[in-house]
Motif scaffolding. Structure first.
Motif, PDB file in Angstrom:
ATOM      1  N   MET A 123      25.264  28.561  39.629  1.00  0.00           N
ATOM      2  CA  MET A 123      26.326  29.227  38.885  1.00  0.00           C
ATOM      3  C   MET A 123      26.947  28.251  37.877  1.00  0.00           C
ATOM      4  N   PRO A 124      27.050  28.610  36.631  1.00  0.00           N
ATOM      5  CA  PRO A 124      27.553  27.660  35.646  1.00  0.00           C
ATOM      6  C   PRO A 124      28.979  27.204  35.968  1.00  0.00           C
ATOM      7  N   GLU A 125      29.155  25.872  35.858  1.00  0.00           N
ATOM      8  CA  GLU A 125      30.447  25.282  36.245  1.00  0.00           C
ATOM      9  C   GLU A 125      31.573  25.725  35.317  1.00  0.00           C
ATOM     10  N   ASP A 126      31.230  25.904  34.020  1.00  0.00           N
ATOM     11  CA  ASP A 126      32.307  26.280  33.093  1.00  0.00           C
ATOM     12  C   ASP A 126      32.884  27.660  33.408  1.00  0.00           C
ATOM     13  N   LEU A 127      32.040  28.538  33.969  1.00  0.00           N
ATOM     14  CA  LEU A 127      32.562  29.863  34.356  1.00  0.00           C
ATOM     15  C   LEU A 127      33.499  29.749  35.559  1.00  0.00           C
ATOM     16  N   ASN A 128      33.126  28.865  36.497  1.00  0.00           N
ATOM     17  CA  ASN A 128      34.005  28.646  37.656  1.00  0.00           C
ATOM     18  C   ASN A 128      35.344  28.066  37.213  1.00  0.00           C
ATOM     19  N   GLN A 129      35.272  27.181  36.222  1.00  0.00           N
ATOM     20  CA  GLN A 129      36.519  26.596  35.710  1.00  0.00           C
ATOM     21  C   GLN A 129      37.376  27.677  35.034  1.00  0.00           C
ATOM     22  N   LYS A 130      36.688  28.589  34.347  1.00  0.00           N
ATOM     23  CA  LYS A 130      37.412  29.705  33.707  1.00  0.00           C
ATOM     24  C   LYS A 130      38.088  30.585  34.776  1.00  0.00           C
ATOM     25  N   ILE A 131      37.379  30.759  35.901  1.00  0.00           N
ATOM     26  CA  ILE A 131      37.966  31.555  36.994  1.00  0.00           C
ATOM     27  C   ILE A 131      39.230  30.866  37.511  1.00  0.00           C
ATOM     28  N   SER A 132      39.141  29.550  37.634  1.00  0.00           N
ATOM     29  CA  SER A 132      40.309  28.771  38.080  1.00  0.00           C
ATOM     30  C   SER A 132      41.474  28.945  37.095  1.00  0.00           C
ATOM     31  N   GLN A 133      41.177  28.912  35.817  1.00  0.00           N
ATOM     32  CA  GLN A 133      42.218  29.111  34.787  1.00  0.00           C
ATOM     33  C   GLN A 133      42.772  30.534  34.831  1.00  0.00           C
ATOM     34  N   PHE A 134      41.865  31.500  35.026  1.00  0.00           N
ATOM     35  CA  PHE A 134      42.278  32.906  35.083  1.00  0.00           C
ATOM     36  C   PHE A 134      43.287  33.126  36.212  1.00  0.00           C
ATOM     37  N   LEU A 135      42.973  32.488  37.342  1.00  0.00           N
ATOM     38  CA  LEU A 135      43.847  32.590  38.521  1.00  0.00           C
ATOM     39  C   LEU A 135      45.248  32.058  38.215  1.00  0.00           C
ATOM     40  N   ASP A 136      45.312  31.064  37.375  1.00  0.00           N
ATOM     41  CA  ASP A 136      46.605  30.443  37.037  1.00  0.00           C
ATOM     42  C   ASP A 136      47.220  31.061  35.779  1.00  0.00           C
ATOM     43  N   ASN A 137      46.656  32.176  35.320  1.00  0.00           N
ATOM     44  CA  ASN A 137      47.185  32.841  34.111  1.00  0.00           C
ATOM     45  C   ASN A 137      47.122  31.936  32.884  1.00  0.00           C
ATOM     46  N   GLU A 138      46.070  31.118  32.813  1.00  0.00           N
ATOM     47  CA  GLU A 138      45.963  30.152  31.713  1.00  0.00           C
ATOM     48  C   GLU A 138      44.891  30.546  30.691  1.00  0.00           C
ATOM     49  N   LEU A 139      44.418  31.793  30.784  1.00  0.00           N
ATOM     50  CA  LEU A 139      43.459  32.280  29.779  1.00  0.00           C
ATOM     51  C   LEU A 139      44.175  33.282  28.895  1.00  0.00           C
ATOM     52  N   ASP A 140      43.846  33.254  27.608  1.00  0.00           N
ATOM     53  CA  ASP A 140      44.470  34.264  26.755  1.00  0.00           C
ATOM     54  C   ASP A 140      43.787  35.618  26.990  1.00  0.00           C
ATOM     55  N   HIS A 141      44.355  36.625  26.364  1.00  0.00           N
ATOM     56  CA  HIS A 141      43.936  38.017  26.536  1.00  0.00           C
ATOM     57  C   HIS A 141      42.424  38.202  26.355  1.00  0.00           C
ATOM     58  N   VAL A 142      41.898  37.679  25.269  1.00  0.00           N
ATOM     59  CA  VAL A 142      40.477  37.890  24.929  1.00  0.00           C
ATOM     60  C   VAL A 142      39.572  37.148  25.918  1.00  0.00           C
ATOM     61  N   GLN A 143      39.927  35.892  26.207  1.00  0.00           N
ATOM     62  CA  GLN A 143      39.119  35.108  27.154  1.00  0.00           C
ATOM     63  C   GLN A 143      39.111  35.769  28.539  1.00  0.00           C
ATOM     64  N   ALA A 144      40.281  36.261  28.938  1.00  0.00           N
ATOM     65  CA  ALA A 144      40.394  36.899  30.261  1.00  0.00           C
ATOM     66  C   ALA A 144      39.533  38.150  30.337  1.00  0.00           C
ATOM     67  N   LEU A 145      39.547  38.921  29.268  1.00  0.00           N
ATOM     68  CA  LEU A 145      38.762  40.159  29.253  1.00  0.00           C
ATOM     69  C   LEU A 145      37.260  39.844  29.301  1.00  0.00           C
ATOM     70  N   ASN A 146      36.854  38.824  28.561  1.00  0.00           N
ATOM     71  CA  ASN A 146      35.441  38.420  28.584  1.00  0.00           C
ATOM     72  C   ASN A 146      35.027  37.959  29.976  1.00  0.00           C
ATOM     73  N   LEU A 147      35.924  37.217  30.617  1.00  0.00           N
ATOM     74  CA  LEU A 147      35.608  36.735  31.968  1.00  0.00           C
ATOM     75  C   LEU A 147      35.512  37.912  32.947  1.00  0.00           C
ATOM     76  N   LEU A 148      36.445  38.846  32.843  1.00  0.00           N
ATOM     77  CA  LEU A 148      36.435  40.005  33.750  1.00  0.00           C
ATOM     78  C   LEU A 148      35.132  40.792  33.618  1.00  0.00           C
ATOM     79  N   LYS A 149      34.623  40.889  32.381  1.00  0.00           N
ATOM     80  CA  LYS A 149      33.355  41.610  32.159  1.00  0.00           C
ATOM     81  C   LYS A 149      32.218  40.914  32.913  1.00  0.00           C
ATOM     82  N   LYS A 150      32.248  39.573  32.904  1.00  0.00           N
ATOM     83  CA  LYS A 150      31.191  38.815  33.611  1.00  0.00           C
ATOM     84  C   LYS A 150      31.360  38.951  35.126  1.00  0.00           C
ATOM     85  N   VAL A 151      32.613  38.864  35.573  1.00  0.00           N
ATOM     86  CA  VAL A 151      32.884  38.964  37.011  1.00  0.00           C
ATOM     87  C   VAL A 151      32.469  40.341  37.539  1.00  0.00           C
ATOM     88  N   GLN A 152      32.689  41.359  36.719  1.00  0.00           N
ATOM     89  CA  GLN A 152      32.331  42.726  37.114  1.00  0.00           C
ATOM     90  C   GLN A 152      30.828  42.844  37.392  1.00  0.00           C
TER      91      GLN A 152
END
Lengths: 181, 200
Positions: A1-30
């Motif tokens: 699993m790519p490490e940068d995506l895991n790091q993005k998940i960590s940021q998402f959890l802390d509300n540290e992603l902006d709207h667009v980044q969060a939406l892109n991540l949610l699409k991948k998580v889905q």
């Protein structure tokens, strides 16, 4: 699993992603259950650190809901666009209303007729020089059969009710000819 | 309102609008985003984790059905939390009606929050496993390098943003981001063996 995506998940959890980044991540998580497991575990660790209760979301939690939602009707709500007229639009509408009211009054007021007749006379004086007779118009009308028919009609009805026998109006009507192509 | 909260609320508004315009699958995003928070909240009323997850699922289904009437007068999560609390309370009332001879008035749902005999469905095995996991997490945190430990603790216990942590630790925000992520990974790796065999 790519490490940068895991790091993005960590940021998402802390509300540290902006709207667009969060939406892109949610699409991948889905689409990727591994990413969803990772998010569940990070959330459980975070909660456990603060409360001493380890609560891990079941892996199929969102999938079960998704399956149930598929049986529900789809929403098709119209877009709500509230009409908010600007000051400019209100001013224009008010001006048109005032002009309409004044014009209405002046047309209905019998005392205004002489002024109207005068206005017609002035308008006639300002018209370009007309041919002495209507031969020019007749020639022009002859070139276009439709214009000729309309002119004949106008001639036949030059004492129509709307002129109401008014001398100025009759004279004005007599010189009228339809010559538009 | 912090910019982070604003981003989060903008995201919710965007997703809600998508669902309201017919994109049913966009509701998954809201589930993924809030599932853990809703389970945590329901778990305060319904102590059995498995039942709490069922009630949380019911919460999301109810939210989907009511989403057509959601006009954004309050934040989405506030609205969702209200549905979760009502669903959990109704669940407790209906369960108490099933399990006892006497009738409980729906108005008494609040009182049920403090009735451990109706909530406490945790088995000794589950309690033991929970304690083992908590101990493992604490040991893992103690073993973290100091910078990582400080970063994750400022985040989790003090609720500080990355920017605030960067200022407090006198380092770039990117470093804070990386330290917190690595701390979580280290703890997760220590938990792996327990989670593979545990009933969660």
């Amino acid at each position: 699993m790519p490490e940068d995506l895991n790091q993005k998940i960590s940021q998402f959890l802390d509300n540290e992603l902006d709207h667009v980044q969060a939406l892109n991540l949610l699409k991948k998580v889905q689409l990727q259950s591994e990413l969803q497991d990772k998010l569940n575990r990070y959330e459980a660790i975070s909660h456990a650190m603060r409360t001493d209760i380890f609560l891990l979301t079941k892996a199929d939690f969102s999938k079960k809901i998704s399956q149930q939602i598929q049986k529900e009707p789809v929403y098709l709500l119209p877009q709500h666009k509230a009409f908010k007229p600007s000051h400019k639009q209100i001013a224009v509408a008010a001006s048109i209303a005032i002009v309409a009211v004044i014009a209405g009054h002046s047309m209905n007021d019998p005392d205004q007729y002489p002024k109207t007749a005068l206005a017609v006379q002035v308008a006639q004086n300002q018209l370009p020089e007309q041919p002495a007779n209507s031969a020019g118009y007749a020639n022009q009308a002859a070139q276009d059969p439709l214009n000729k028919r309309i002119n004949d009609y106008l001639q036949a009805h030059n004492s129509s009710v709307y002129t109401n026998g008014e001398a100025d109006f009759q004279r004005f009507a007599r010189v009228t000819a339809y010559s538009h192509k | 309102m912090s910019s982070h909260t604003k981003y989060s609320e903008q995201l919710d508004e965007d997703i809600v609008l998508r669902v309201q315009r017919g994109d049913r699958s966009a509701f998954d995003f809201l589930v993924i985003k809030y599932q853990h928070k809703i389970i945590q909240l329901v778990n305060r009323y319904v102590k059995d984790p498995s039942e709490a997850q069922d009630v949380a699922q019911e919460t999301f289904i109810k939210a989907y059905r009511a989403l057509g009437n959601f006009r954004g007068d309050s934040a989405f999560y506030t609205w969702l939390y209200r549905i979760a609390i009502n669903t959990a309370k109704n669940y407790l009332v209906s369960r108490s009606r099933r399990s006892s001879d006497y009738q409980v008035d729906i108005q008494d749902a609040e009182a049920l929050e403090n009735a451990p005999q109706l909530q406490g469905m945790e088995t000794p095995e589950r309690l033991l496993l929970n304690q083992e996991i908590i101990d493992t997490i604490k040991i893992a945190i103690d073993k973290l390098p100091e910078e990582m430990r400080t970063a994750i603790m400022l985040r989790e216990f003090e609720g500080m943003s990355y920017e605030e942590i960067a200022e407090a630790m006198d380092c770039p925000v990117g470093t804070v981001r990386s330290r917190i992520f690595r701390a979580r990974e280290a703890i997760d790796n220590k938990l792996n063996p327990l989670l593979e065999h545990g009933d969660f």
